[in-house]
Motif scaffolding. Structure first.
Motif, PDB file in Angstrom:
ATOM      1  N   MET A  36      15.601  12.692 116.864  1.00  0.00           N
ATOM      2  CA  MET A  36      16.829  13.403 116.536  1.00  0.00           C
ATOM      3  C   MET A  36      17.033  13.427 115.026  1.00  0.00           C
ATOM      4  SD  MET A  36      19.438  12.228 119.524  1.00  0.00           S
ATOM      5  CE  MET A  36      18.929  12.377 121.236  1.00  0.00           C
ATOM      6  N   ALA A  67      21.124  17.311 116.670  1.00  0.00           N
ATOM      7  CA  ALA A  67      20.262  17.036 117.826  1.00  0.00           C
ATOM      8  C   ALA A  67      18.789  17.203 117.483  1.00  0.00           C
ATOM      9  CB  ALA A  67      20.631  17.959 118.985  1.00  0.00           C
ATOM     10  N   THR A  84      23.473  20.980 123.516  1.00  0.00           N
ATOM     11  CA  THR A  84      23.870  20.179 122.346  1.00  0.00           C
ATOM     12  C   THR A  84      25.370  19.918 122.307  1.00  0.00           C
ATOM     13  OG1 THR A  84      24.036  22.171 120.980  1.00  0.00           O
ATOM     14  CG2 THR A  84      21.916  21.016 120.986  1.00  0.00           C
ATOM     15  N   LEU A 138      18.359  15.468 125.169  1.00  0.00           N
ATOM     16  CA  LEU A 138      19.668  16.079 124.960  1.00  0.00           C
ATOM     17  C   LEU A 138      20.765  15.255 125.629  1.00  0.00           C
ATOM     18  CD1 LEU A 138      18.907  19.901 125.328  1.00  0.00           C
ATOM     19  CD2 LEU A 138      19.548  18.658 123.258  1.00  0.00           C
ATOM     20  N   PHE A 194      21.469  12.566 123.279  1.00  0.00           N
ATOM     21  CA  PHE A 194      22.232  13.069 122.136  1.00  0.00           C
ATOM     22  C   PHE A 194      23.709  13.243 122.498  1.00  0.00           C
ATOM     23  CE2 PHE A 194      24.150  16.800 120.088  1.00  0.00           C
ATOM     24  CZ  PHE A 194      24.221  16.326 118.785  1.00  0.00           C
TER      25      PHE A 194
END
Length: 297
Positions: free
Chosen positions: A1, A23, A72, A95, A98
């Motif tokens: 990331m 991200a 995101t 993801l 994130f």
């Protein structure tokens, strides 16, 4: 990331491009991954949910909003600004991680739950509405996972698919999808969305669909058979219903399609599938279930 320094933005004000940078992703058309980055569209999506579920003077119920495909978090951020609680399902492990980092404060406050997994496979939580930017490659599967839940939906879809969902009898777009979607809800295309609203831009136009759940104005003896009957006759939408029923017993599962044709009203048998209202399909499916020996092929 990305190593971009994370601050805690005001909920509902996160910049979609900055989210992608944090991200460390760009989207991947080969994985049906297109991130919605147009702020104006993102801001309007929750508004459609409010409008769609506020009927007869009742307040919209956004107490628990489900989002499928969080990406995101640009839409997640907007939903958190209007909903009491949000559950987001994201199948990409990186993801999902994130989202857990980006929205750590909202998770700690009990307002957000991030579920890593495929929304077609996992057990969905109880929810009061869903607002989602769905992967187009599996639109039908996602739509018919959500519609039977009888909750208001606001969905970003491929425009052609959206228009088929909302189509009326007698139009070119009207088909099996229109009848099946209308079995669960009123469906409206509320906004066309150009490819440039996404990163990377998809090769097709998109549209926002809003569904408002309701019971159909007809009844069927067996819902699964009703959908199989629709699937069968719409494979021959240009033919009369007489021929469509006779020719598709291998799809509908009818052991005696001729009995259905003999028992049905002549006006219905002379019509074509593309011109029949949903209630007419229900009438024919009920008759087929009674006299056509379903499952007897």
């Amino acid at each position: 990331m990305s190593d971009e320094r994370r601050t805690t933005p005001e909920t509902g004000a996160r910049d979609p491009d900055a989210l992608m940078r944090r991200a460390g992703v760009r989207g991947d058309p080969d994985r049906d991954q297109h991130f919605l980055v147009d702020d104006r569209v993102l801001d309007r999506l929750p508004e459609y949910a409010v409008e769609g579920s506020a009927r007869d003077g009742d307040a919209a119920d956004l107490s628990h909003v489900l989002e499928i495909g969080g990406g995101t978090g640009a839409l997640t951020d907007r939903l958190l600004a209007v909903a009491d609680e949000v559950t987001v399902v994201e199948r990409d492990p990186e993801l999902a991680e994130f989202l857990q980092e980006e929205f750590a404060d909202e998770i700690a406050a009990g307002r957000l739950t991030v579920v890593e997994g495929d929304a077609l496979d996992i057990e969905l939580p109880e929810f009061t509405a869903s607002v989602s930017n769905l992967p187009y490659g599996a639109s039908s599967e996602f739509v018919f996972r959500l519609l039977p839940e009888k909750r208001p939906l606001v969905l970003m879809l491929q425009r052609e698919f959206a228009e088929r969902m909302a189509a009326a009898p007698g139009t070119e777009e009207y088909g099996r999808l229109s009848v099946a979607a209308g079995h669960y809800a009123d469906v409206a295309v509320v906004e066309p969305v150009p490819p440039e609203a996404f990163s990377p831009p998809p090769a097709v136009d998109s549209a926002v669909v809003r569904t408002t759940p309701r019971d159909p104005d007809y009844s069927v003896p067996d819902e699964a058979f009703f959908f199989e009957f629709l699937k069968a006759v719409f494979t021959q939408r240009r033919k009369t219903m007489r021929n469509a029923i006779r020719n598709t017993g291998h799809i509908s599962g009818l052991g005696d399609p001729d009995a259905v044709v003999a028992a049905a009203d002549e006006e219905l048998m002379s019509a074509r599938a593309g011109n029949l209202a949903p209630a007419a399909f229900a009438e024919l499916a009920t008759l087929a279930h009674e006299v056509g020996d379903p499952g007897g092929r």
